[in-house]
Design an enzyme around this catalytic site. Sequence first.
Site, PDB file in Angstrom:
ATOM      1  N   GLY A   5     -23.238 -12.517   1.900  1.00  0.00           N
ATOM      2  CA  GLY A   5     -23.303 -13.974   1.811  1.00  0.00           C
ATOM      3  C   GLY A   5     -22.947 -14.447   0.409  1.00  0.00           C
ATOM      4  N   LEU A  42       4.069  10.884  -7.295  1.00  0.00           N
ATOM      5  CA  LEU A  42       3.382   9.868  -6.500  1.00  0.00           C
ATOM      6  C   LEU A  42       2.609  10.515  -5.359  1.00  0.00           C
ATOM      7  CD1 LEU A  42       6.014   7.003  -6.366  1.00  0.00           C
ATOM      8  CD2 LEU A  42       3.916   7.113  -7.707  1.00  0.00           C
ATOM      9  N   ARG A  78     -32.825  -8.128   2.908  1.00  0.00           N
ATOM     10  CA  ARG A  78     -32.633  -9.576   2.913  1.00  0.00           C
ATOM     11  C   ARG A  78     -33.236 -10.183   4.186  1.00  0.00           C
ATOM     12  NH1 ARG A  78     -31.614 -14.408   0.355  1.00  0.00           N
ATOM     13  NH2 ARG A  78     -30.261 -15.721   1.628  1.00  0.00           N
ATOM     14  N   GLU A 118       1.348   2.573  -5.583  1.00  0.00           N
ATOM     15  CA  GLU A 118       1.632   3.943  -5.132  1.00  0.00           C
ATOM     16  C   GLU A 118       2.134   3.944  -3.693  1.00  0.00           C
ATOM     17  OE1 GLU A 118       0.848   6.728  -7.081  1.00  0.00           O
ATOM     18  OE2 GLU A 118      -0.310   5.790  -8.674  1.00  0.00           O
ATOM     19  N   PHE A 167       2.664   6.331 -16.883  1.00  0.00           N
ATOM     20  CA  PHE A 167       3.767   6.715 -16.011  1.00  0.00           C
ATOM     21  C   PHE A 167       4.636   5.493 -15.760  1.00  0.00           C
ATOM     22  CE2 PHE A 167       5.319   7.153 -11.568  1.00  0.00           C
ATOM     23  CZ  PHE A 167       5.870   8.431 -11.572  1.00  0.00           C
ATOM     24  N   GLY A 168       5.890   5.541 -16.176  1.00  0.00           N
ATOM     25  CA  GLY A 168       6.765   4.382 -16.038  1.00  0.00           C
ATOM     26  C   GLY A 168       7.849   4.605 -14.998  1.00  0.00           C
ATOM     27  N   THR A 216       7.961   1.954 -11.885  1.00  0.00           N
ATOM     28  CA  THR A 216       8.181   0.609 -11.344  1.00  0.00           C
ATOM     29  C   THR A 216       8.792  -0.316 -12.401  1.00  0.00           C
ATOM     30  OG1 THR A 216       6.379   0.860  -9.790  1.00  0.00           O
ATOM     31  CG2 THR A 216       6.975  -1.391 -10.369  1.00  0.00           C
ATOM     32  N   GLU A 217       9.695  -1.165 -11.942  1.00  0.00           N
ATOM     33  CA  GLU A 217      10.339  -2.144 -12.838  1.00  0.00           C
ATOM     34  C   GLU A 217      10.113  -3.545 -12.272  1.00  0.00           C
ATOM     35  OE1 GLU A 217      14.405  -1.012 -13.309  1.00  0.00           O
ATOM     36  OE2 GLU A 217      13.860   0.874 -14.320  1.00  0.00           O
ATOM     37  N   GLY A 223       7.478  13.190  -6.232  1.00  0.00           N
ATOM     38  CA  GLY A 223       6.557  14.341  -6.237  1.00  0.00           C
ATOM     39  C   GLY A 223       5.259  13.993  -6.948  1.00  0.00           C
TER      40      GLY A 223
END
Lengths: 390, 259
Positions: free
Chosen positions: A344, A244, A273, A368, A133-134, A136-137, A242
């Site tokens: 720890g 997202l 522990r 997202e 899914f493209g 974001t740039e 929609g």
Amino acid sequence: MEKFRGVDYYGIEGLLSEEERMVRDAVRDWVEAEFLPVVTEHHRAGTFPVSLIPRLGELGVFGATLTGYGCAGLNNVAYGLIMQELERGDSGLRSAASVQSGLVMYPIYTYGSEAQKEEWLPAMARGERVGCFGLTEPDHGSDPGGMKTRARRQGNVYVLNGTKLWITNGSIADVAVVWAKEDDGEIYGYLVERGTPGFSTLDIHGKFSMRASITSELSFQDCRIPLANKFPNVKGLRGPLGCLNQARYGIAWGAVGAAMACYDWTLQYAQQRIQFGKPIASFQLVQQKLVWMITEITKAQLLCLQLGRLKDEGHVRAQQVSLAKMNNVQMALDSARLARDVLGAAGIVDEHPVIRHMMNLETVNTYEGTHDIHTLIIGRDITGLDAFGM
Amino acid sequence: MKILVTVKQVPDTATQVKIAPDGKTIDPTGITWIVSPYDEFAVEEALRIKEKRGQGEVVAVSLGPDRVKEALRSCLAMGCDRAIHLNDPVWATADTLATAKALAAAIKQEGPQLVLCGRQAIDDDMGAVTAQLAELLGWPCAYWIMEEAIDADGKSVRAARQVEGGLEVFDLPLPAILAAQKGLNEPRYPTLKGIMGAKKKEIRDVKAADLGWASEPPQLSIVGLQALPPRPPGRIIAGDVPTAVKELVRALREDAKAI
């Protein structure tokens, strides 16, 4: 440590249908047997277990809420439980399923032509073909409306130019759902197949988070695609938003899974522990951390369940999805950090799953819709005042 | 070919079993119930036979209270075509023979060519029902099956059972009963579509009267259950290595009688 025992402090099990429980258990068993034995090697190598994609398809995970086209037709609560169980394994595993289902199959199903559905959905449901899914740039993350990627019609093709960044499964995808602006200034969606001249991908390396997941850059240079590859039924930012919304819904559940994994592991560790002659679980400061975790997990589980019921009734609002995504990812990240603290020194090695979840959740917090953006979405919703600076 | 698979619902292998206050039953609180793993091999094999032959019907049968429906639903989700639930209070105290008699009555009504069972249920590990069924039906039977092949015209089955160091191979005329051993196959996960489809499949409730089954007292009765005694604590041998080794060898020889 013993096998994961599930986390249910409030008898929420009883609010699920038999079918929903069966779906969850099937995915839980699958993750235990098929995914967890290989996650550490993939996390170290920075690779995704690609061979598991068809196995997930066989199980029926992809597009599980869609009907027809070989999809399972589950309700949204069952789908949420799937996401929870996958992310109990690793956020990268859930991301792969989220992207395929919520960001690729969903838009094809909702905005696509019948020919597009026939071509892609059954093969994607089987896990034989993978999508990405493209949106974001490099220069446009939280403000996708400012995108620079352009689609221009030239005769019987669209010509795409631009770059998309932070794309899950980018380089292994057979097809990319790409969002671009046309000359009218509106955003439209396009299907770009792997191998199309002018379309190339580059993987992002050096990640400290989501290591068992592929993240890529997509580049389009005079990339020509057939007119038939455009989604006919959507125009504007509501198209990608929609999608997202689907994916964010899955993330809200998935984050709970990551938190459950950290909690169950850490509780067992703290009981075993020994320091100062007794289990560290007997110390007040450790108990306080464990109690915080189980409290927040329980609240998040109930949030998810009601969100899912609303979605199944068709009454869910995007802002409600934002609230669950925002809250649950933050609580999961905080839980993972506390869990790492309780472990720890053991908490910094991958023999224990906790630090892997902790680092993954940094990504989940950001993608997202960042935590901050969701805050502003809800802020705008309750006050009626827009704080986006627009 | 119609194949019937008998399944038993048992506590999950990870369950910490606790004895109930009556001292004769287990405390059911907090138990997760599953299909007994050997029975899953039987279900898987039945489905593979049907798939290989391209036709047929696989029917899952179980005896027990209402919760058993969930186990039958899992079998339907794996791919069984329908299920029969022998669900009657008179069977609450059924021992293996009473269970076998009820199952045999159901099998006679169904008339399958093959019955598949697990080699034993993993709760009480009795492993008796398969043999009792064979006796009651007068059918041939083989236990601990690792391989099976039904001939093309469905008249007989060649089954290989696990014996020390190898396999013992039998030809059994059908109808016959086989009891599955681990290794026969790798059971499939129920698919999510299978789970969705399972609710549309039939689980028929069968009462004792439907089988013409007269109440009879169990021949076995449980007198009491006892938890395993707690394991004696381990022992750390102190001292320098030569002394400690001598003491270890002595303890292994004289106390533990291990060498």
